[in-house]
Design a protein around this motif. Structure first.
Motif, PDB file in Angstrom:
ATOM      1  N   HIS A  77      10.974   7.250 -57.817  1.00  0.00           N
ATOM      2  CA  HIS A  77      10.692   6.802 -59.068  1.00  0.00           C
ATOM      3  C   HIS A  77      11.908   6.116 -59.808  1.00  0.00           C
ATOM      4  N   LEU A  78      12.982   6.775 -59.819  1.00  0.00           N
ATOM      5  CA  LEU A  78      14.322   6.494 -60.423  1.00  0.00           C
ATOM      6  C   LEU A  78      14.830   5.184 -59.267  1.00  0.00           C
ATOM      7  N   LEU A  79      14.757   5.168 -58.018  1.00  0.00           N
ATOM      8  CA  LEU A  79      15.329   4.140 -57.337  1.00  0.00           C
ATOM      9  C   LEU A  79      14.492   2.812 -57.598  1.00  0.00           C
ATOM     10  N   ILE A  80      13.086   3.018 -57.890  1.00  0.00           N
ATOM     11  CA  ILE A  80      12.188   1.817 -58.298  1.00  0.00           C
ATOM     12  C   ILE A  80      12.867   1.320 -59.575  1.00  0.00           C
ATOM     13  N   GLN A  81      12.896   2.169 -60.573  1.00  0.00           N
ATOM     14  CA  GLN A  81      13.591   1.515 -61.732  1.00  0.00           C
ATOM     15  C   GLN A  81      14.627   0.937 -61.524  1.00  0.00           C
ATOM     16  N   LEU A  82      15.570   1.618 -61.036  1.00  0.00           N
ATOM     17  CA  LEU A  82      17.144   1.095 -60.635  1.00  0.00           C
ATOM     18  C   LEU A  82      17.086  -0.558 -60.268  1.00  0.00           C
ATOM     19  N   ILE A  83      16.121  -0.477 -59.262  1.00  0.00           N
ATOM     20  CA  ILE A  83      16.154  -1.829 -58.534  1.00  0.00           C
ATOM     21  C   ILE A  83      15.468  -2.992 -59.227  1.00  0.00           C
ATOM     22  N   ALA A  84      14.295  -2.591 -60.120  1.00  0.00           N
ATOM     23  CA  ALA A  84      13.738  -3.585 -60.935  1.00  0.00           C
ATOM     24  C   ALA A  84      14.723  -3.967 -62.170  1.00  0.00           C
ATOM     25  N   THR A  85      15.432  -2.945 -62.623  1.00  0.00           N
ATOM     26  CA  THR A  85      16.285  -3.291 -63.764  1.00  0.00           C
ATOM     27  C   THR A  85      17.457  -4.142 -62.996  1.00  0.00           C
ATOM     28  N   ALA A  86      17.840  -4.119 -62.081  1.00  0.00           N
ATOM     29  CA  ALA A  86      18.949  -4.861 -61.406  1.00  0.00           C
ATOM     30  C   ALA A  86      18.185  -6.483 -61.129  1.00  0.00           C
ATOM     31  N   ALA A  87      16.805  -6.487 -60.553  1.00  0.00           N
ATOM     32  CA  ALA A  87      16.040  -7.699 -60.286  1.00  0.00           C
ATOM     33  C   ALA A  87      16.110  -8.418 -61.773  1.00  0.00           C
ATOM     34  N   PHE A  88      15.807  -8.112 -62.778  1.00  0.00           N
ATOM     35  CA  PHE A  88      15.646  -8.610 -64.059  1.00  0.00           C
ATOM     36  C   PHE A  88      17.172  -9.050 -64.507  1.00  0.00           C
ATOM     37  N   VAL A  89      17.954  -8.352 -64.143  1.00  0.00           N
ATOM     38  CA  VAL A  89      19.375  -8.644 -64.674  1.00  0.00           C
ATOM     39  C   VAL A  89      19.679  -9.816 -64.012  1.00  0.00           C
ATOM     40  N   LEU A  90      19.575  -9.843 -62.668  1.00  0.00           N
ATOM     41  CA  LEU A  90      20.018 -11.082 -61.762  1.00  0.00           C
ATOM     42  C   LEU A  90      19.289 -12.172 -61.675  1.00  0.00           C
ATOM     43  N   ILE A  91      18.117 -12.326 -62.511  1.00  0.00           N
ATOM     44  CA  ILE A  91      17.193 -13.597 -62.503  1.00  0.00           C
ATOM     45  C   ILE A  91      18.105 -14.814 -63.139  1.00  0.00           C
ATOM     46  N   LEU A 132      21.357 -15.037 -63.607  1.00  0.00           N
ATOM     47  CA  LEU A 132      22.506 -15.260 -62.969  1.00  0.00           C
ATOM     48  C   LEU A 132      22.490 -15.816 -61.596  1.00  0.00           C
ATOM     49  N   MET A 133      21.696 -15.059 -60.604  1.00  0.00           N
ATOM     50  CA  MET A 133      21.634 -15.413 -59.382  1.00  0.00           C
ATOM     51  C   MET A 133      20.254 -15.403 -58.844  1.00  0.00           C
ATOM     52  N   PRO A 134      19.304 -16.258 -59.088  1.00  0.00           N
ATOM     53  CA  PRO A 134      17.924 -16.123 -58.903  1.00  0.00           C
ATOM     54  C   PRO A 134      17.850 -15.823 -57.511  1.00  0.00           C
ATOM     55  N   THR A 135      18.519 -16.394 -56.534  1.00  0.00           N
ATOM     56  CA  THR A 135      18.237 -16.112 -55.182  1.00  0.00           C
ATOM     57  C   THR A 135      18.233 -14.673 -54.746  1.00  0.00           C
ATOM     58  N   VAL A 136      19.467 -14.122 -55.288  1.00  0.00           N
ATOM     59  CA  VAL A 136      19.652 -12.507 -55.225  1.00  0.00           C
ATOM     60  C   VAL A 136      18.393 -11.766 -55.601  1.00  0.00           C
ATOM     61  N   ALA A 137      18.106 -12.312 -56.791  1.00  0.00           N
ATOM     62  CA  ALA A 137      16.849 -11.718 -57.645  1.00  0.00           C
ATOM     63  C   ALA A 137      15.897 -11.762 -56.843  1.00  0.00           C
TER      64      ALA A 137
END
Length: 227
Positions: free
Chosen positions: A169-183, A185-190
């Motif tokens: 659950h913690l890993l899912i939340q970390l990756i989800a937070t990173a995806a929202f932050v990168l939208i 800035l870097m849509p492809t990476v997001a």
């Protein structure tokens, strides 16, 4: 957004009332009840097939004296799978991430297997503490080590279930937070991060099912040693 990533593992309360009781009761309301018809629907048929196959595989290596536990193991398996799977839904709480609850399940069931062994076959139960052919100088050390290993079993059961679900659950939340932050800035990476998140979610569904099965399987192995 949560100020702390570990806030999701805190037991939620509403008006001072802990909601863990509601989370524990909800899975039982989702199970279909058997009907009086001769032919069941597909859901009941699939559920019955799954329970029968699981119980057969679990009880096959256990002596006839331990088959009385079939109902307990099948109920515990369905209960843990439901809690783990429902905890993957958004805005939900997973009770099995609480070590206190997992220990509350592991300790009484483990203690029951030990008491059954001490009551029915005390010689064989105590014989597990000393392997056959042990040299005399090592007997006291091995007895102490085996006794500690027996008493650490419920702790291993509870910690294994808690750690696997908490880490996922913690890993899912970390990756989800990173995806929202990168939208922005870097849509492809997001987008790539979102794909990784989707694959990780599928993995967590498998982990939720496997950990429930492992919990019950280890209890059945402890029972097998004492019947």
């Amino acid at each position: 957004m949560a100020l702390n990533f570990f806030d999701q593992f805190m037991s939620p309360t509403y008006l001072g009332i802990p909601l863990i009781a509601l989370a524990l009761t909800l899975p039982w309301t989702l199970f279909p009840t058997p009907s009086s018809r001769w032919l069941n629907n597909r859901v009941l048929t699939l559920q019955g097939w799954f329970i029968n196959r699981f119980t057969y595989q679990l009880m096959m290596p256990i002596n006839a004296g331990g088959h009385k536990w079939a109902t307990i193991f099948a109920s515990l398996m369905l209960f843990l799978i439901s809690l783990n799977m429902l905890g993957l839904l958004p805005y939900t709480f997973t009770p099995t991430t609480q070590l206190s609850m997992n220990m509350g399940l592991a300790v009484p069931l483990w203690m029951a297997t030990v008491l059954i062994g001490m009551r029915n076959q005390p010689t064989a139960a105590l014989g597990h503490l000393l392997p056959e052919g042990t040299p005399a100088p090592l007997i006291p050390v091995l007895i102490i080590i085996e006794t500690i290993s027996v008493f650490i079993r419920p702790l291993a059961l509870g910690v294994r279930l808690t750690a696997n679900l908490t880490a996922g659950h913690l890993l899912i939340q970390l990756i989800a937070t990173a995806a929202f932050v990168l939208i922005p800035l870097m849509p492809t990476v997001a987008l790539l991060t979102g794909v990784v998140l989707f694959l990780l979610t599928i993995l967590e569904v498998a982990v939720a099912m496997i950990q429930a099965y492992v919990f019950v399987l280890l209890l059945s192995l402890y029972l097998q040693e004492n019947v």
